[in-house]
Design a protein around this motif. Sequence first.
Motif, PDB file in Angstrom:
ATOM      1  N   ARG A  16       0.878  -1.269  -0.102  1.00  0.00           N
ATOM      2  CA  ARG A  16       0.027   0.220   0.034  1.00  0.00           C
ATOM      3  C   ARG A  16       0.947   1.222  -0.062  1.00  0.00           C
ATOM      4  NH1 ARG A  16      -5.190  -1.595   2.564  1.00  0.00           N
ATOM      5  NH2 ARG A  16      -4.875  -3.432   3.538  1.00  0.00           N
ATOM      6  N   HIS A  17       0.193   2.240  -0.546  1.00  0.00           N
ATOM      7  CA  HIS A  17       0.615   3.754  -0.435  1.00  0.00           C
ATOM      8  C   HIS A  17       0.389   4.184   0.815  1.00  0.00           C
ATOM      9  CE1 HIS A  17      -0.185   3.525  -4.568  1.00  0.00           C
ATOM     10  NE2 HIS A  17       1.465   3.900  -4.689  1.00  0.00           N
ATOM     11  N   GLY A  18       1.124   5.386   1.552  1.00  0.00           N
ATOM     12  CA  GLY A  18       0.864   5.891   2.850  1.00  0.00           C
ATOM     13  C   GLY A  18      -0.455   6.053   2.795  1.00  0.00           C
ATOM     14  N   TYR A  19      -1.133   6.667   1.709  1.00  0.00           N
ATOM     15  CA  TYR A  19      -2.411   7.390   1.712  1.00  0.00           C
ATOM     16  C   TYR A  19      -3.358   6.087   2.157  1.00  0.00           C
ATOM     17  CZ  TYR A  19      -6.822   9.660   0.590  1.00  0.00           C
ATOM     18  OH  TYR A  19      -8.192  10.063   0.384  1.00  0.00           O
ATOM     19  N   ASP A  20      -3.215   5.027   1.331  1.00  0.00           N
ATOM     20  CA  ASP A  20      -4.153   4.020   1.543  1.00  0.00           C
ATOM     21  C   ASP A  20      -4.065   3.228   2.941  1.00  0.00           C
ATOM     22  OD1 ASP A  20      -4.815   4.084  -1.214  1.00  0.00           O
ATOM     23  OD2 ASP A  20      -3.265   2.910  -1.669  1.00  0.00           O
ATOM     24  N   ARG A  36      -2.135  10.229  12.598  1.00  0.00           N
ATOM     25  CA  ARG A  36      -1.979  11.433  11.871  1.00  0.00           C
ATOM     26  C   ARG A  36      -0.952  10.913  10.513  1.00  0.00           C
ATOM     27  NH1 ARG A  36      -0.595  13.357  16.587  1.00  0.00           N
ATOM     28  NH2 ARG A  36       1.550  13.576  15.942  1.00  0.00           N
ATOM     29  N   PHE A  37      -1.229  11.354   9.510  1.00  0.00           N
ATOM     30  CA  PHE A  37      -0.602  11.331   8.320  1.00  0.00           C
ATOM     31  C   PHE A  37       1.023  10.984   8.886  1.00  0.00           C
ATOM     32  CE2 PHE A  37      -4.067  11.900   5.462  1.00  0.00           C
ATOM     33  CZ  PHE A  37      -3.923  10.882   4.792  1.00  0.00           C
ATOM     34  N   SER A  38       1.549  11.871   9.569  1.00  0.00           N
ATOM     35  CA  SER A  38       3.106  12.157   9.664  1.00  0.00           C
ATOM     36  C   SER A  38       3.440  11.043  10.723  1.00  0.00           C
ATOM     37  CB  SER A  38       3.425  13.407  10.613  1.00  0.00           C
ATOM     38  OG  SER A  38       2.428  13.451  11.849  1.00  0.00           O
ATOM     39  N   GLN A  39       2.315  10.435  11.526  1.00  0.00           N
ATOM     40  CA  GLN A  39       2.995   9.175  12.137  1.00  0.00           C
ATOM     41  C   GLN A  39       3.213   8.071  11.459  1.00  0.00           C
ATOM     42  OE1 GLN A  39      -0.567   9.840  15.164  1.00  0.00           O
ATOM     43  NE2 GLN A  39       0.748   8.788  16.307  1.00  0.00           N
ATOM     44  N   ILE A  40       2.246   8.014  10.191  1.00  0.00           N
ATOM     45  CA  ILE A  40       2.271   6.861   9.290  1.00  0.00           C
ATOM     46  C   ILE A  40       3.683   6.907   8.557  1.00  0.00           C
ATOM     47  CG2 ILE A  40       1.238   6.070   7.271  1.00  0.00           C
ATOM     48  CD1 ILE A  40      -1.332   5.872   8.444  1.00  0.00           C
ATOM     49  N   TYR A  41       4.053   8.001   8.208  1.00  0.00           N
ATOM     50  CA  TYR A  41       5.171   8.265   7.228  1.00  0.00           C
ATOM     51  C   TYR A  41       6.289   8.042   7.920  1.00  0.00           C
ATOM     52  CZ  TYR A  41       2.232   9.293   3.411  1.00  0.00           C
ATOM     53  OH  TYR A  41       1.183   9.391   2.384  1.00  0.00           O
ATOM     54  N   ARG A  42       6.340   8.518   9.231  1.00  0.00           N
ATOM     55  CA  ARG A  42       7.547   8.442  10.171  1.00  0.00           C
ATOM     56  C   ARG A  42       7.678   6.810  10.483  1.00  0.00           C
ATOM     57  NH1 ARG A  42       6.707  12.550  13.557  1.00  0.00           N
ATOM     58  NH2 ARG A  42       5.176  11.271  14.629  1.00  0.00           N
ATOM     59  N   TYR A  69       4.521   0.376  -0.287  1.00  0.00           N
ATOM     60  CA  TYR A  69       5.137  -0.447   0.637  1.00  0.00           C
ATOM     61  C   TYR A  69       4.775  -1.745   0.832  1.00  0.00           C
ATOM     62  CZ  TYR A  69       6.922   4.116   2.154  1.00  0.00           C
ATOM     63  OH  TYR A  69       7.500   5.648   2.182  1.00  0.00           O
ATOM     64  N   ALA A  70       5.757  -2.591   0.944  1.00  0.00           N
ATOM     65  CA  ALA A  70       5.469  -3.995   1.413  1.00  0.00           C
ATOM     66  C   ALA A  70       6.283  -4.640   2.377  1.00  0.00           C
ATOM     67  CB  ALA A  70       5.475  -4.746   0.148  1.00  0.00           C
ATOM     68  N   ILE A  71       5.845  -5.605   3.015  1.00  0.00           N
ATOM     69  CA  ILE A  71       6.609  -6.255   4.177  1.00  0.00           C
ATOM     70  C   ILE A  71       7.407  -6.857   3.728  1.00  0.00           C
ATOM     71  CG2 ILE A  71       4.923  -8.311   4.441  1.00  0.00           C
ATOM     72  CD1 ILE A  71       5.037  -7.772   7.510  1.00  0.00           C
ATOM     73  N   THR A  72       8.443  -7.135   4.486  1.00  0.00           N
ATOM     74  CA  THR A  72       9.988  -8.127   3.851  1.00  0.00           C
ATOM     75  C   THR A  72       9.664  -9.381   4.954  1.00  0.00           C
ATOM     76  OG1 THR A  72      11.202  -7.307   5.877  1.00  0.00           O
ATOM     77  CG2 THR A  72      11.377  -6.034   3.754  1.00  0.00           C
TER      78      THR A  72
END
Length: 175
Positions: A16-20, A36-42, A69-72
């Motif tokens: 997913r993208h950060g927005y999704d 908040r979006f900032s928490q997600i991107y951080r 982003y995907a999980i490793t």
Amino acid sequence: MSVPYTLLGLIEETARHGYDLKQSYDRRFGDAKPIRFSQIYRALAQLVRDGQAEIVGVEPGAGPDRKRYAITREGVADLDRWLAEPEDPQPQLQNVLFTKVVLALISGRSAEEFLDAQRERHMSRMRELTKIRREATETHTELLADYQLFHIEADLRWIDHAAVRLASLAAEVRQ
């Protein structure tokens, strides 16, 4: 609630993208704990830095490029460990318990096994607190133990209630 683990669980479901991610998080957990979006991107930056997530695509957007982003494998292993590990009983634990149950169901892991382990952890702490309460010589020690015992009892009722409703919750969260 642990935001990084929650995001790992959501990107394990699908890249997913950060927005999704924010939309999925808000739909499933936003009522209990807004983000908040900032928490997600951080958190995403931290997960990438630590090798638990990776960027699997970049698309141009109206503003900054949109990273997917995907999980490793390392992220899956760490998420497995976190989801299987019962939490120590404490006030305000319900959000974490609920999150773990939902993420286990989304991923196809056993939420029932987690709830059983969590129940045992709570029962163990209850035995410790009961002993402390019995041996207490001061009122404040008794009252503090009572306070913690009452919260554990409420958590145990919720755990039993959730265990009975796992099938219907699974149907809802997998939509």
